[in-house]
Enzyme design. Sequence first.
Site, PDB file in Angstrom:
ATOM      1  N   ASP A  22       0.833  -1.208   0.000  1.00 18.45           N
ATOM      2  CA  ASP A  22       0.000   0.000   0.000  1.00 18.45           C
ATOM      3  C   ASP A  22       0.872   1.264   0.000  1.00 18.45           C
ATOM      4  OD1 ASP A  22      -2.349   1.385  -0.028  1.00 18.45           O
ATOM      5  OD2 ASP A  22      -2.897   0.958   2.048  1.00 18.45           O
ATOM      6  N   HIS A  39       3.480   3.537  -8.618  1.00 21.32           N
ATOM      7  CA  HIS A  39       3.389   2.119  -9.006  1.00 21.32           C
ATOM      8  C   HIS A  39       4.688   1.670  -9.699  1.00 21.32           C
ATOM      9  CE1 HIS A  39      -0.679   2.292  -7.733  1.00 21.32           C
ATOM     10  NE2 HIS A  39      -1.163   2.908  -8.790  1.00 21.32           N
ATOM     11  N   LEU A 133      11.586 -20.126  -4.450  1.00 24.35           N
ATOM     12  CA  LEU A 133      10.483 -19.290  -3.955  1.00 24.35           C
ATOM     13  C   LEU A 133       9.253 -19.399  -4.868  1.00 24.35           C
ATOM     14  CD1 LEU A 133       9.479 -16.911  -2.083  1.00 24.35           C
ATOM     15  CD2 LEU A 133      10.376 -15.371  -3.836  1.00 24.35           C
TER      16      LEU A 133
HETATM   17  C1  FPP Z   1      -1.521   0.224  -3.539  1.00 22.06           C
HETATM   18  O1  FPP Z   1      -1.099   1.556  -3.471  1.00 22.06           O
HETATM   19  C2  FPP Z   1      -0.885  -0.441  -4.663  1.00 22.06           C
HETATM   20  C3  FPP Z   1      -1.565  -0.989  -5.720  1.00 22.06           C
HETATM   21  C4  FPP Z   1      -3.022  -0.960  -5.848  1.00 22.06           C
HETATM   22  C5  FPP Z   1      -0.838  -1.616  -6.830  1.00 22.06           C
HETATM   23  C6  FPP Z   1       0.365  -2.380  -6.446  1.00 22.06           C
HETATM   24  C7  FPP Z   1       1.052  -2.811  -7.666  1.00 22.06           C
HETATM   25  C8  FPP Z   1       2.380  -2.742  -7.871  1.00 22.06           C
HETATM   26  C9  FPP Z   1       3.388  -2.288  -6.870  1.00 22.06           C
HETATM   27  C10 FPP Z   1       2.911  -3.237  -9.145  1.00 22.06           C
HETATM   28  C11 FPP Z   1       3.030  -4.706  -8.958  1.00 22.06           C
HETATM   29  C12 FPP Z   1       3.767  -5.350  -9.989  1.00 22.06           C
HETATM   30  C13 FPP Z   1       4.037  -6.668  -9.931  1.00 22.06           C
HETATM   31  C14 FPP Z   1       4.718  -7.300 -11.041  1.00 22.06           C
HETATM   32  C15 FPP Z   1       3.634  -7.502  -8.780  1.00 22.06           C
HETATM   33  P1  FPP Z   1      -2.199   2.668  -3.664  1.00 22.06           P
HETATM   34  O2  FPP Z   1      -2.222   3.068  -5.089  1.00 22.06           O
HETATM   35  O3  FPP Z   1      -3.497   2.204  -3.121  1.00 22.06           O
HETATM   36  O4  FPP Z   1      -1.610   3.822  -2.790  1.00 22.06           O
HETATM   37  P2  FPP Z   1      -2.428   4.901  -1.948  1.00 22.06           P
HETATM   38  O5  FPP Z   1      -3.113   4.128  -0.855  1.00 22.06           O
HETATM   39  O6  FPP Z   1      -1.351   5.781  -1.450  1.00 22.06           O
HETATM   40  O7  FPP Z   1      -3.378   5.568  -2.878  1.00 22.06           O
END
Ligand code: FPP
Length: 251
Positions: A22, A39, A133
């Site tokens: 998050d 992201h 893993l």
């Molecule tokens: C939450 O932060 C994150 C997500 C919804 C996306 C997570 C995805 C990635 C890190 C890319 C993953 C890639 C792979 C290959 C696994 P948020 O956007 O909800 O943050 P906020 O709460 O600050 O708005």
Amino acid sequence: MTDLKSKIDPSRIPSHIAIIMDGNGRWAKERGQERVYGHYEGVVSVREIVNTCGELGVKYLTLYAFSTENWNRPKAEVDALMELLVNTIRKEVDDLKKNNVKLHVIGDFASLPEVCQKEMNEGMEITGENTGLNLVLALSYSSRLEILNASKALASKVAKGELLAENITEEDFKSCLDTCNFPDPELMIRTSGESRISNFLLYQLAYAELYFTPVHWPDFRKDNLFEAVLDYQKRERRFGKTSDQIQKTTV
Ligand code: FPP
């Protein structure tokens, strides 16, 4: 700098770590950038955490990469996330293969764009023989939906006369979950200061140790994982027993 890794007891590494990644959006906003920038940087953390789990001997790492609720985000962000997933797997699959990482996907696979399904299927095929893993990506995942689907599958077996309702066991139920081939997580980490499980592995996390950190996901790196594992190793896992009972079995 303290060598956090040397403080970790290698005989008590959690075999399954689950992470709610998050704070990407907030991390980007704090830097005056668009949310997707968070992201992109989050992928750098994914790479480092996957490698560190391999280094520690963790057997399963489940990452909540996209929830069913995330479909409600602005289309541009959803598209960017899907593109990022596809490009990341495409780019990383050779390293995953080389590093003995086996890729798995849980969630509503059919709801993913075709290109994403194709890339994930290829990734799972290419890494299918690996024995190190297990990297489990939760994509379009909702734990409540998973539980509902498991209930439907069992109800259908009962309706067909394959199973008696009164004979349904926990094992029968678990065998209908997306996670049927994985052990339950022992440690669940959520970054960015929220102390919730949201809609993530609600059944499987029953006995997991929960670790919440204010660090945003793009800043969560190797040492942050070591800190989480060290914190986990300080906990006493009682599974409903008393502290005395646990201490007697561990001396
Ligand atoms: C939450 O932060 C994150 C997500 C919804 C996306 C997570 C995805 C990635 C890190 C890319 C993953 C890639 C792979 C290959 C696994 P948020 O956007 O909800 O943050 P906020 O709460 O600050 O708005």
